[in-house]
Design a protein around this motif. Sequence first.
Motif, PDB file in Angstrom:
ATOM      1  N   ILE A  70     119.804   0.873 -58.237  1.00 32.45           N
ATOM      2  CA  ILE A  70     119.688   1.069 -59.685  1.00 32.45           C
ATOM      3  C   ILE A  70     120.462   2.326 -60.099  1.00 32.45           C
ATOM      4  O   ILE A  70     121.231   2.324 -61.055  1.00 32.45           O
ATOM      5  CB  ILE A  70     118.216   1.179 -60.112  1.00 32.45           C
ATOM      6  CG1 ILE A  70     117.491  -0.153 -59.843  1.00 32.45           C
ATOM      7  CG2 ILE A  70     118.103   1.558 -61.584  1.00 32.45           C
ATOM      8  CD1 ILE A  70     115.991  -0.084 -60.054  1.00 32.45           C
ATOM      9  N   GLY A  71     120.278   3.402 -59.330  1.00 30.68           N
ATOM     10  CA  GLY A  71     120.938   4.664 -59.671  1.00 30.68           C
ATOM     11  C   GLY A  71     122.442   4.575 -59.689  1.00 30.68           C
ATOM     12  O   GLY A  71     123.096   5.050 -60.621  1.00 30.68           O
ATOM     13  N   ARG A  72     123.024   3.944 -58.665  1.00 30.66           N
ATOM     14  CA  ARG A  72     124.484   3.902 -58.608  1.00 30.66           C
ATOM     15  C   ARG A  72     125.087   3.030 -59.708  1.00 30.66           C
ATOM     16  O   ARG A  72     126.252   3.194 -60.061  1.00 30.66           O
ATOM     17  CB  ARG A  72     124.959   3.447 -57.224  1.00 30.66           C
ATOM     18  CG  ARG A  72     124.599   2.036 -56.828  1.00 30.66           C
ATOM     19  CD  ARG A  72     125.083   1.754 -55.390  1.00 30.66           C
ATOM     20  NE  ARG A  72     124.626   0.478 -54.888  1.00 30.66           N
ATOM     21  CZ  ARG A  72     125.227  -0.681 -55.117  1.00 30.66           C
ATOM     22  NH1 ARG A  72     126.300  -0.716 -55.888  1.00 30.66           N
ATOM     23  NH2 ARG A  72     124.737  -1.796 -54.614  1.00 30.66           N
ATOM     24  N   CYS A  73     124.284   2.114 -60.237  1.00 29.96           N
ATOM     25  CA  CYS A  73     124.808   1.256 -61.306  1.00 29.96           C
ATOM     26  C   CYS A  73     124.723   1.921 -62.670  1.00 29.96           C
ATOM     27  O   CYS A  73     125.181   1.366 -63.664  1.00 29.96           O
ATOM     28  CB  CYS A  73     124.077  -0.081 -61.308  1.00 29.96           C
ATOM     29  SG  CYS A  73     124.476  -1.096 -59.865  1.00 29.96           S
ATOM     30  N   TYR A  74     124.122   3.109 -62.731  1.00 27.40           N
ATOM     31  CA  TYR A  74     124.170   3.911 -63.942  1.00 27.40           C
ATOM     32  C   TYR A  74     125.423   4.796 -63.970  1.00 27.40           C
ATOM     33  O   TYR A  74     125.645   5.525 -64.942  1.00 27.40           O
ATOM     34  CB  TYR A  74     122.934   4.809 -64.051  1.00 27.40           C
ATOM     35  CG  TYR A  74     121.784   4.205 -64.825  1.00 27.40           C
ATOM     36  CD1 TYR A  74     121.855   4.057 -66.210  1.00 27.40           C
ATOM     37  CD2 TYR A  74     120.627   3.786 -64.179  1.00 27.40           C
ATOM     38  CE1 TYR A  74     120.799   3.515 -66.922  1.00 27.40           C
ATOM     39  CE2 TYR A  74     119.558   3.229 -64.881  1.00 27.40           C
ATOM     40  CZ  TYR A  74     119.654   3.106 -66.256  1.00 27.40           C
ATOM     41  OH  TYR A  74     118.617   2.566 -66.975  1.00 27.40           O
ATOM     42  N   LEU A  75     126.208   4.738 -62.907  1.00 27.84           N
ATOM     43  CA  LEU A  75     127.426   5.543 -62.850  1.00 27.84           C
ATOM     44  C   LEU A  75     128.579   4.808 -63.539  1.00 27.84           C
ATOM     45  O   LEU A  75     128.495   3.626 -63.850  1.00 27.84           O
ATOM     46  CB  LEU A  75     127.773   5.855 -61.394  1.00 27.84           C
ATOM     47  CG  LEU A  75     126.732   6.712 -60.651  1.00 27.84           C
ATOM     48  CD1 LEU A  75     127.117   6.870 -59.188  1.00 27.84           C
ATOM     49  CD2 LEU A  75     126.566   8.068 -61.315  1.00 27.84           C
ATOM     50  N   ALA A  85     124.832   9.711 -66.412  1.00 20.99           N
ATOM     51  CA  ALA A  85     124.828  10.509 -65.189  1.00 20.99           C
ATOM     52  C   ALA A  85     123.463  11.130 -64.910  1.00 20.99           C
ATOM     53  O   ALA A  85     123.022  11.194 -63.768  1.00 20.99           O
ATOM     54  CB  ALA A  85     125.901  11.600 -65.280  1.00 20.99           C
ATOM     55  N   GLN A  86     122.788  11.572 -65.960  1.00 20.50           N
ATOM     56  CA  GLN A  86     121.499  12.228 -65.773  1.00 20.50           C
ATOM     57  C   GLN A  86     120.457  11.257 -65.198  1.00 20.50           C
ATOM     58  O   GLN A  86     119.714  11.587 -64.276  1.00 20.50           O
ATOM     59  CB  GLN A  86     121.000  12.801 -67.102  1.00 20.50           C
ATOM     60  CG  GLN A  86     119.720  13.600 -66.981  1.00 20.50           C
ATOM     61  CD  GLN A  86     119.276  14.185 -68.310  1.00 20.50           C
ATOM     62  OE1 GLN A  86     119.874  13.921 -69.347  1.00 20.50           O
ATOM     63  NE2 GLN A  86     118.232  14.989 -68.278  1.00 20.50           N
ATOM     64  N   ILE A  87     120.417  10.055 -65.735  1.00 26.36           N
ATOM     65  CA  ILE A  87     119.483   9.040 -65.231  1.00 26.36           C
ATOM     66  C   ILE A  87     119.870   8.620 -63.819  1.00 26.36           C
ATOM     67  O   ILE A  87     119.013   8.461 -62.935  1.00 26.36           O
ATOM     68  CB  ILE A  87     119.456   7.822 -66.175  1.00 26.36           C
ATOM     69  CG1 ILE A  87     118.897   8.226 -67.549  1.00 26.36           C
ATOM     70  CG2 ILE A  87     118.651   6.692 -65.576  1.00 26.36           C
ATOM     71  CD1 ILE A  87     117.458   8.711 -67.510  1.00 26.36           C
ATOM     72  N   ALA A  88     121.175   8.436 -63.592  1.00 22.88           N
ATOM     73  CA  ALA A  88     121.646   8.050 -62.260  1.00 22.88           C
ATOM     74  C   ALA A  88     121.205   9.064 -61.215  1.00 22.88           C
ATOM     75  O   ALA A  88     120.732   8.698 -60.122  1.00 22.88           O
ATOM     76  CB  ALA A  88     123.167   7.927 -62.260  1.00 22.88           C
ATOM     77  N   GLU A  89     121.339  10.350 -61.535  1.00 23.49           N
ATOM     78  CA  GLU A  89     120.980  11.394 -60.577  1.00 23.49           C
ATOM     79  C   GLU A  89     119.499  11.320 -60.198  1.00 23.49           C
ATOM     80  O   GLU A  89     119.136  11.511 -59.034  1.00 23.49           O
ATOM     81  CB  GLU A  89     121.308  12.764 -61.154  1.00 23.49           C
ATOM     82  CG  GLU A  89     121.033  13.908 -60.191  1.00 23.49           C
ATOM     83  CD  GLU A  89     121.364  15.266 -60.785  1.00 23.49           C
ATOM     84  OE1 GLU A  89     121.555  16.217 -60.011  1.00 23.49           O
ATOM     85  OE2 GLU A  89     121.417  15.379 -62.029  1.00 23.49           O
ATOM     86  N   GLN A  90     118.635  11.029 -61.169  1.00 24.04           N
ATOM     87  CA  GLN A  90     117.201  10.965 -60.874  1.00 24.04           C
ATOM     88  C   GLN A  90     116.873   9.817 -59.922  1.00 24.04           C
ATOM     89  O   GLN A  90     116.104   9.977 -58.962  1.00 24.04           O
ATOM     90  CB  GLN A  90     116.408  10.819 -62.177  1.00 24.04           C
ATOM     91  CG  GLN A  90     116.480  12.052 -63.077  1.00 24.04           C
ATOM     92  CD  GLN A  90     115.630  11.887 -64.315  1.00 24.04           C
ATOM     93  OE1 GLN A  90     114.407  11.730 -64.224  1.00 24.04           O
ATOM     94  NE2 GLN A  90     116.271  11.895 -65.483  1.00 24.04           N
ATOM     95  N   LEU A 106     125.547   9.257 -51.743  1.00 20.93           N
ATOM     96  CA  LEU A 106     125.945   9.084 -53.140  1.00 20.93           C
ATOM     97  C   LEU A 106     125.576  10.301 -53.974  1.00 20.93           C
ATOM     98  O   LEU A 106     126.307  10.660 -54.912  1.00 20.93           O
ATOM     99  CB  LEU A 106     125.300   7.834 -53.723  1.00 20.93           C
ATOM    100  CG  LEU A 106     125.897   6.499 -53.262  1.00 20.93           C
ATOM    101  CD1 LEU A 106     125.052   5.338 -53.752  1.00 20.93           C
ATOM    102  CD2 LEU A 106     127.325   6.353 -53.765  1.00 20.93           C
ATOM    103  N   LEU A 107     124.473  10.946 -53.648  1.00 23.21           N
ATOM    104  CA  LEU A 107     124.076  12.152 -54.378  1.00 23.21           C
ATOM    105  C   LEU A 107     125.059  13.287 -54.104  1.00 23.21           C
ATOM    106  O   LEU A 107     125.435  14.028 -55.022  1.00 23.21           O
ATOM    107  CB  LEU A 107     122.659  12.555 -53.966  1.00 23.21           C
ATOM    108  CG  LEU A 107     121.927  13.531 -54.899  1.00 23.21           C
ATOM    109  CD1 LEU A 107     121.768  12.950 -56.302  1.00 23.21           C
ATOM    110  CD2 LEU A 107     120.550  13.882 -54.322  1.00 23.21           C
TER     111      LEU A 107
END
Length: 509
Positions: A70-75, A85-90, A106-107
Motif C-alpha cells: 500500500i505504501g509504495r503505491c502512494y509514491l 509522500a507523507q502517507i507513503a512514509e507512514q 524502500l524507506l
Amino acid sequence: MTTPYKDQLLALAEKLKQDVKAAGKKRSEVFLSIWNGIEQNLLDKDFDPMSARDPKTPVELSLREGLVDIGRCYLADDDRLPNDAQIAEQWLMIGAEWGSFMGQMLLLQFHIASGQTAYDPRWLQAFRKWQSEEERGDFLWKNQNRRFEKLSSVAFELGLRAAIALQDAALAKEVSDCMQAASCDDLSLIGLQWQAERLLTQNEPIPEYSRQILGSIIPGNDAKENQALSRFKTLLGPLPLQTWPDSPSWAEGLRQEYPWMVAAIDKLENEWALHHVTGHPVLKFRPLLLVGNPGLGKSRFVQSLGKTLGLPTAFLMMAGMNDNMMLKGTARGWSSARAGYLVDFMRENRQANPLVCLDEIEKVGTSKHNGRLWETLLTMLEPTTARCVTDEYLLGPVDYSAVNWVATANDLRDLPKPLRARFTIIRVDEPESRDFDRIFTNTLQEIARDLGTETWALPALPAEIVEGLRRQFRRNPGSLRQLGVTTRSLLQLEARAQMDNGTASRYYH
C-alpha cells in the motif's frame, strides 16, 4: 492484545478508503482487499505482532508486506493511488518496523529521494542482506520478489550509493557484477553506474593539477539517449589543467612574432609572473578583449597564443549568433538535442582550462530567443557563477571557471556595458613599417599551414616582388589581411610560371 501502531493504521485505513473511492479505478480496489486481510488480524485479540516479524507462511508474510504494498503505491511512480509522500512514509515505516525487508529498503530509498543523501550504513547492510537472501532463495523470498519486481533495483541503488559514498572500488565492482548477472537495465540507475565506474579507474594516475568540470548527469528516458549521454561520463572525473611555462621565453617568442601585440603579451606575462610568485602554476588569466581595426591579425594571435601555451583553442564566431543554445546546450526531446559546444570541446580535448576565443564579440546577438547570448556569457565569465552553469542537455552543473577567455572586437560601441566590464581591454595598434619582415614570414607560414606543407616548399618570390610588397605595406601597414591575400595570389602566379617553364614575368604585368 494491544497491537503497536493499531490506531495509526486504522486512521491510515480511513484515508485509504477515501483515496480509493476518489480514484474511481477498479485497479485501486485491490488495496481495500489487502487492508481487509490486515484488519482482520489487527482486530483479532489473539494476534501476536511478532508473527509478522518472523513469517512462516505466505499468509503471515502478506500481513507486513501488505502494508508495504500500500505504501509504495502512494509514491509517484504508481497511478492507482494519489501521490502522497507523507502517507507513503507512514505505511512503509510500519511495515519496516514489523520486519519487512522490502519496507526497510524502500524507506531508505524514500529518504534518499527526499534529500537525505549523507551516507547511511544501512545502505550497505541492506545490499548485503539482499545478497544473502538471493543466495538462500527460499519460497518466502521468491514470493516477496514476485510482489515487487523492482526489489533488486532498490538493492542495487543502495549498494551503488554505498560504494560511491565510501569510495570503495571493490564494492563498486561487486555491485556492478551483480547487476550484470541479473541483466539489470534499470535506466534510473545509469547515473549511479557512471559514478561507480569512476571508482574502478582510481588506480589510473591523476594529473597533479586537475578539476572535475561536470557535477552530475541526469539519465535519459531510453537506452539510445543514455548511449549518447554516456560519452560525457568522463567529465565526472578529473580533467587535466594546463600550467604556465616555467620560463618567460614563451612571451619573448610571441613578441618577436607579433611586435604590435606587445601590450597584450605584457599583460599575459604579468599574469604568468603573479602565478609563479604565489605558487599557483595553473594557467589562468583574466578575460582579455583585443580591440582594433579589422585585418590586424587579432584572431591569428589568439591561435598562436593557444599553441604557444599548449592550450586547445576553440573559436566562437559571435557574428550572427542569436541565442544561447550553442553555449548551454539544447534540451532533450528535440531532434537537435546536444550538449553545449564548450563542454563538448572540453570532453573531446580532455582539458579543463582551454582557451576560448569570442571572435567579433561586438556583433553578439541581443535577441531574447532561447535566452540572450550575452547574458549567458556573463554567467560564464564571472568566476563565482561560472562554477555552476546548468547544461540544458546534460541536466547537470558544468564548471567553466578554469576556462581562459580572449575576445576580439573592431570597436566597442555595440558591446553591452555589463559584458564589457568583464574584460581587460587591450587596444591593438597598427604594425609599424619595420615589422614587415616578421609579418611577411608569418604570412608565408600561415599559407604553408593552410596548404598542409612547410614554407620552404612554397614558390620563391623574386626579390623585386617582395620589395613591392614592402612598399605597399609602408603605405597601409594596418591591412594584414590584404597582405595575406596579395601574397597568396603572387605565390599562385609564381607556381603557374614555374609550371610554364619559367615564364613568370608575363603573370606579374
